[in-house]
Design a protein around this motif. Structure first.
Motif, PDB file in Angstrom:
ATOM      1  N   ALA A 239       0.839  -1.194   0.000  1.00 59.44           N
ATOM      2  CA  ALA A 239       0.000   0.000   0.000  1.00 59.44           C
ATOM      3  C   ALA A 239       0.877   1.247   0.000  1.00 59.44           C
ATOM      4  O   ALA A 239       1.922   1.292   0.650  1.00 59.44           O
ATOM      5  CB  ALA A 239      -0.910  -0.011   1.217  1.00 59.44           C
ATOM      6  N   SER A 240       0.446   2.263  -0.755  1.00 57.69           N
ATOM      7  CA  SER A 240       1.193   3.513  -0.803  1.00 57.69           C
ATOM      8  C   SER A 240       0.217   4.665  -0.963  1.00 57.69           C
ATOM      9  O   SER A 240      -0.897   4.488  -1.465  1.00 57.69           O
ATOM     10  CB  SER A 240       2.200   3.518  -1.957  1.00 57.69           C
ATOM     11  OG  SER A 240       1.525   3.555  -3.200  1.00 57.69           O
TER      12      SER A 240
ATOM     13  N   GLU B 268      -1.868  -8.265   3.236  1.00 59.33           N
ATOM     14  CA  GLU B 268      -2.189  -9.289   2.237  1.00 59.33           C
ATOM     15  C   GLU B 268      -3.196  -8.759   1.228  1.00 59.33           C
ATOM     16  O   GLU B 268      -3.076  -9.002   0.030  1.00 59.33           O
ATOM     17  CB  GLU B 268      -2.741 -10.546   2.921  1.00 59.33           C
ATOM     18  CG  GLU B 268      -3.099 -11.642   1.932  1.00 59.33           C
ATOM     19  CD  GLU B 268      -3.518 -12.929   2.608  1.00 59.33           C
ATOM     20  OE1 GLU B 268      -4.446 -13.589   2.097  1.00 59.33           O
ATOM     21  OE2 GLU B 268      -2.916 -13.271   3.641  1.00 59.33           O
ATOM     22  N   TYR B 269      -4.187  -8.012   1.710  1.00 66.16           N
ATOM     23  CA  TYR B 269      -5.190  -7.459   0.805  1.00 66.16           C
ATOM     24  C   TYR B 269      -4.543  -6.547  -0.230  1.00 66.16           C
ATOM     25  O   TYR B 269      -4.807  -6.665  -1.432  1.00 66.16           O
ATOM     26  CB  TYR B 269      -6.255  -6.689   1.585  1.00 66.16           C
ATOM     27  CG  TYR B 269      -7.252  -6.008   0.677  1.00 66.16           C
ATOM     28  CD1 TYR B 269      -8.368  -6.688   0.199  1.00 66.16           C
ATOM     29  CD2 TYR B 269      -7.053  -4.691   0.247  1.00 66.16           C
ATOM     30  CE1 TYR B 269      -9.263  -6.079  -0.670  1.00 66.16           C
ATOM     31  CE2 TYR B 269      -7.944  -4.076  -0.617  1.00 66.16           C
ATOM     32  CZ  TYR B 269      -9.044  -4.767  -1.077  1.00 66.16           C
ATOM     33  OH  TYR B 269      -9.915  -4.160  -1.940  1.00 66.16           O
ATOM     34  N   TRP B 270      -3.695  -5.630   0.227  1.00 64.44           N
ATOM     35  CA  TRP B 270      -3.088  -4.689  -0.722  1.00 64.44           C
ATOM     36  C   TRP B 270      -2.108  -5.389  -1.647  1.00 64.44           C
ATOM     37  O   TRP B 270      -1.947  -4.994  -2.800  1.00 64.44           O
ATOM     38  CB  TRP B 270      -2.420  -3.547   0.029  1.00 64.44           C
ATOM     39  CG  TRP B 270      -3.402  -2.692   0.793  1.00 64.44           C
ATOM     40  CD1 TRP B 270      -3.420  -2.459   2.136  1.00 64.44           C
ATOM     41  CD2 TRP B 270      -4.520  -1.969   0.254  1.00 64.44           C
ATOM     42  NE1 TRP B 270      -4.479  -1.641   2.467  1.00 64.44           N
ATOM     43  CE2 TRP B 270      -5.172  -1.329   1.335  1.00 64.44           C
ATOM     44  CE3 TRP B 270      -5.048  -1.817  -1.040  1.00 64.44           C
ATOM     45  CZ2 TRP B 270      -6.308  -0.534   1.161  1.00 64.44           C
ATOM     46  CZ3 TRP B 270      -6.181  -1.030  -1.212  1.00 64.44           C
ATOM     47  CH2 TRP B 270      -6.800  -0.402  -0.127  1.00 64.44           C
ATOM     48  N   ALA B 271      -1.447  -6.447  -1.146  1.00 63.20           N
ATOM     49  CA  ALA B 271      -0.547  -7.219  -2.018  1.00 63.20           C
ATOM     50  C   ALA B 271      -1.304  -7.876  -3.158  1.00 63.20           C
ATOM     51  O   ALA B 271      -0.746  -8.127  -4.235  1.00 63.20           O
ATOM     52  CB  ALA B 271       0.197  -8.274  -1.203  1.00 63.20           C
ATOM     53  N   ASN B 272      -2.604  -8.155  -2.936  1.00 62.42           N
ATOM     54  CA  ASN B 272      -3.441  -8.731  -3.986  1.00 62.42           C
ATOM     55  C   ASN B 272      -3.867  -7.708  -5.031  1.00 62.42           C
ATOM     56  O   ASN B 272      -4.338  -8.070  -6.110  1.00 62.42           O
ATOM     57  CB  ASN B 272      -4.720  -9.341  -3.378  1.00 62.42           C
ATOM     58  CG  ASN B 272      -4.460 -10.622  -2.631  1.00 62.42           C
ATOM     59  OD1 ASN B 272      -3.589 -11.403  -2.991  1.00 62.42           O
ATOM     60  ND2 ASN B 272      -5.203 -10.844  -1.559  1.00 62.42           N
ATOM     61  N   ASN B 273      -3.738  -6.416  -4.691  1.00 62.70           N
ATOM     62  CA  ASN B 273      -4.366  -5.389  -5.514  1.00 62.70           C
ATOM     63  C   ASN B 273      -3.438  -4.291  -6.014  1.00 62.70           C
ATOM     64  O   ASN B 273      -3.655  -3.750  -7.091  1.00 62.70           O
ATOM     65  CB  ASN B 273      -5.514  -4.751  -4.728  1.00 62.70           C
ATOM     66  CG  ASN B 273      -6.663  -5.712  -4.493  1.00 62.70           C
ATOM     67  OD1 ASN B 273      -7.502  -5.912  -5.358  1.00 62.70           O
ATOM     68  ND2 ASN B 273      -6.687  -6.338  -3.316  1.00 62.70           N
TER      69      ASN B 273
ATOM     70  N   ALA C  40      10.557  -7.406  -6.045  1.00 59.67           N
ATOM     71  CA  ALA C  40       9.229  -7.807  -6.501  1.00 59.67           C
ATOM     72  C   ALA C  40       9.080  -7.534  -7.994  1.00 59.67           C
ATOM     73  O   ALA C  40       9.480  -6.473  -8.479  1.00 59.67           O
ATOM     74  CB  ALA C  40       8.154  -7.056  -5.718  1.00 59.67           C
ATOM     75  N   GLU C  41       8.474  -8.479  -8.721  1.00 60.03           N
ATOM     76  CA  GLU C  41       8.356  -8.383 -10.174  1.00 60.03           C
ATOM     77  C   GLU C  41       6.919  -8.083 -10.601  1.00 60.03           C
ATOM     78  O   GLU C  41       5.969  -8.583 -10.006  1.00 60.03           O
ATOM     79  CB  GLU C  41       8.805  -9.694 -10.830  1.00 60.03           C
ATOM     80  CG  GLU C  41      10.265 -10.044 -10.575  1.00 60.03           C
ATOM     81  CD  GLU C  41      10.711 -11.254 -11.357  1.00 60.03           C
ATOM     82  OE1 GLU C  41       9.874 -11.824 -12.109  1.00 60.03           O
ATOM     83  OE2 GLU C  41      11.890 -11.630 -11.240  1.00 60.03           O
TER      84      GLU C  41
ATOM     85  N   ALA D 277       0.475  -8.058 -14.818  1.00 59.50           N
ATOM     86  CA  ALA D 277       0.410  -9.351 -14.152  1.00 59.50           C
ATOM     87  C   ALA D 277       1.466  -9.430 -13.059  1.00 59.50           C
ATOM     88  O   ALA D 277       2.578  -8.911 -13.216  1.00 59.50           O
ATOM     89  CB  ALA D 277       0.604 -10.487 -15.162  1.00 59.50           C
ATOM     90  N   PHE D 278       1.089 -10.082 -11.946  1.00 65.95           N
ATOM     91  CA  PHE D 278       2.058 -10.325 -10.875  1.00 65.95           C
ATOM     92  C   PHE D 278       1.500 -11.392  -9.935  1.00 65.95           C
ATOM     93  O   PHE D 278       0.292 -11.631  -9.866  1.00 65.95           O
ATOM     94  CB  PHE D 278       2.400  -9.045 -10.105  1.00 65.95           C
ATOM     95  CG  PHE D 278       1.216  -8.301  -9.538  1.00 65.95           C
ATOM     96  CD1 PHE D 278       0.797  -8.511  -8.226  1.00 65.95           C
ATOM     97  CD2 PHE D 278       0.536  -7.349 -10.299  1.00 65.95           C
ATOM     98  CE1 PHE D 278      -0.275  -7.810  -7.696  1.00 65.95           C
ATOM     99  CE2 PHE D 278      -0.533  -6.644  -9.773  1.00 65.95           C
ATOM    100  CZ  PHE D 278      -0.947  -6.865  -8.470  1.00 65.95           C
ATOM    101  N   ASP D 279       2.401 -12.033  -9.187  1.00 72.40           N
ATOM    102  CA  ASP D 279       2.007 -13.038  -8.204  1.00 72.40           C
ATOM    103  C   ASP D 279       1.451 -12.356  -6.963  1.00 72.40           C
ATOM    104  O   ASP D 279       1.969 -11.318  -6.526  1.00 72.40           O
ATOM    105  CB  ASP D 279       3.198 -13.912  -7.811  1.00 72.40           C
ATOM    106  CG  ASP D 279       3.565 -14.916  -8.886  1.00 72.40           C
ATOM    107  OD1 ASP D 279       2.637 -15.505  -9.491  1.00 72.40           O
ATOM    108  OD2 ASP D 279       4.769 -15.120  -9.121  1.00 72.40           O
ATOM    109  N   THR D 280       0.393 -12.942  -6.392  1.00 73.51           N
ATOM    110  CA  THR D 280      -0.200 -12.409  -5.169  1.00 73.51           C
ATOM    111  C   THR D 280      -0.524 -13.569  -4.226  1.00 73.51           C
ATOM    112  O   THR D 280      -0.552 -14.732  -4.643  1.00 73.51           O
ATOM    113  CB  THR D 280      -1.509 -11.648  -5.459  1.00 73.51           C
ATOM    114  OG1 THR D 280      -2.571 -12.591  -5.671  1.00 73.51           O
ATOM    115  CG2 THR D 280      -1.384 -10.742  -6.669  1.00 73.51           C
TER     116      THR D 280
END
Length: 250
Positions: free
Chosen positions: A88-89, A127-132, A172-173, A189-192
């Protein structure tokens, strides 16, 4: 020796009527072209962004429509020094309503994440923000600490697309797809923690200030469509009421 082999293969291709491989643009050149295509400085360093439209959400198990938001809004206040792709930022708030009834909301004020149910625990929020979170890092990717790598080009939405892998300073890619003709970003696209996340961007419009916005965004996890958003209004760098980013009292 390698150079001799490359020349020999090119001559062989020409002799038997096969086209020699065209030189691919460098990843930095692709990204610089995309910045200009999307509006240059106004797109590269926005202060705020407000989007409104509608959204459709799908049930992963049945494929049926789970809900529709006829009033879907997002407000952003950006962090110009963002250096992490999937954390998140800045500040953000998203509200989804249907027929005036709240479906959900989520917000982040720079420290605290909340939903319509109240304050979210930090571990769950991360975790939520890492998904989005993932798109905005493209605006910092030309800066120090980021590395850019080409990926094989392919067709996306039926159009030739240049692919660039952006690696942030933490490693992170994020994979971005750029339409080969227009330079617009049409893929992400990215892994979450939720699975492999993809986004498809389409229906681009240019605002009077030069900003280019994708009005249709489709989100997928592990190849399954999660939701589609249709943005009908875009406002860039307009004042945003700070109260929008204020979490509820605990």
């Amino acid at each position: 020796m390698r150079r001799v082999l490359e020349i020999g293969l090119a001559l062989l291709a020409a002799a038997i009527g096969l086209p020699a491989a065209a030189e691919q643009p460098a990843p930095r050149a692709i990204l610089e072209r995309a910045v200009e295509a999307h509006g240059g400085d106004v797109w590269l360093a926005p202060r705020t962004l407000a989007l409104s439209g509608e959204a459709t959400f799908y049930d992963r198990e049945t494929g049926e429509v789970r809900s529709r938001a006829d009033d879907y809004r997002m407000w952003r206040a950006f962090d110009p020094d963002r250096a992490s792709a999937h954390e998140a930022s800045g500040k953000v708030r998203i509200v989804a309503r249907s027929g005036g009834k709240m479906l959900f909301e989520i917000g982040y004020d720079g420290e605290t994440t909340w939903t319509e149910r109240g304050i979210m625990a930090k571990e769950r929020a991360d975790e939520y923000w890492a998904n989005n979170f993932g798109f905005g890092v493209v605006r910092q990717a030309l800066g120090e600490g980021f590395t850019l790598h080409r990926a094989p080009s392919r067709d996306i939405l039926g159009r030739p697309t240049d692919l660039v892998r952006i690696v942030d300073p933490q490693g992170a890619e994020t994979l971005f797809g750029f339409d080969a003709e227009s330079g617009f970003i049409t893929y992400l696209a990215f892994d979450t923690p939720r699975g492999f996340h993809e986004r498809l961007y389409a229906d681009f419009v240019r605002l009077p200030n030069g900003w280019v916005q994708a009005r249709e965004v489709t989100l997928l996890y592990d190849g399954i469509k999660s939701n589609t958003v249709l943005w009908t209004e875009t406002r860039v760098d307009d004042p945003v009421d700070p109260a929008l980013f204020t979490p509820p009292s605990q």
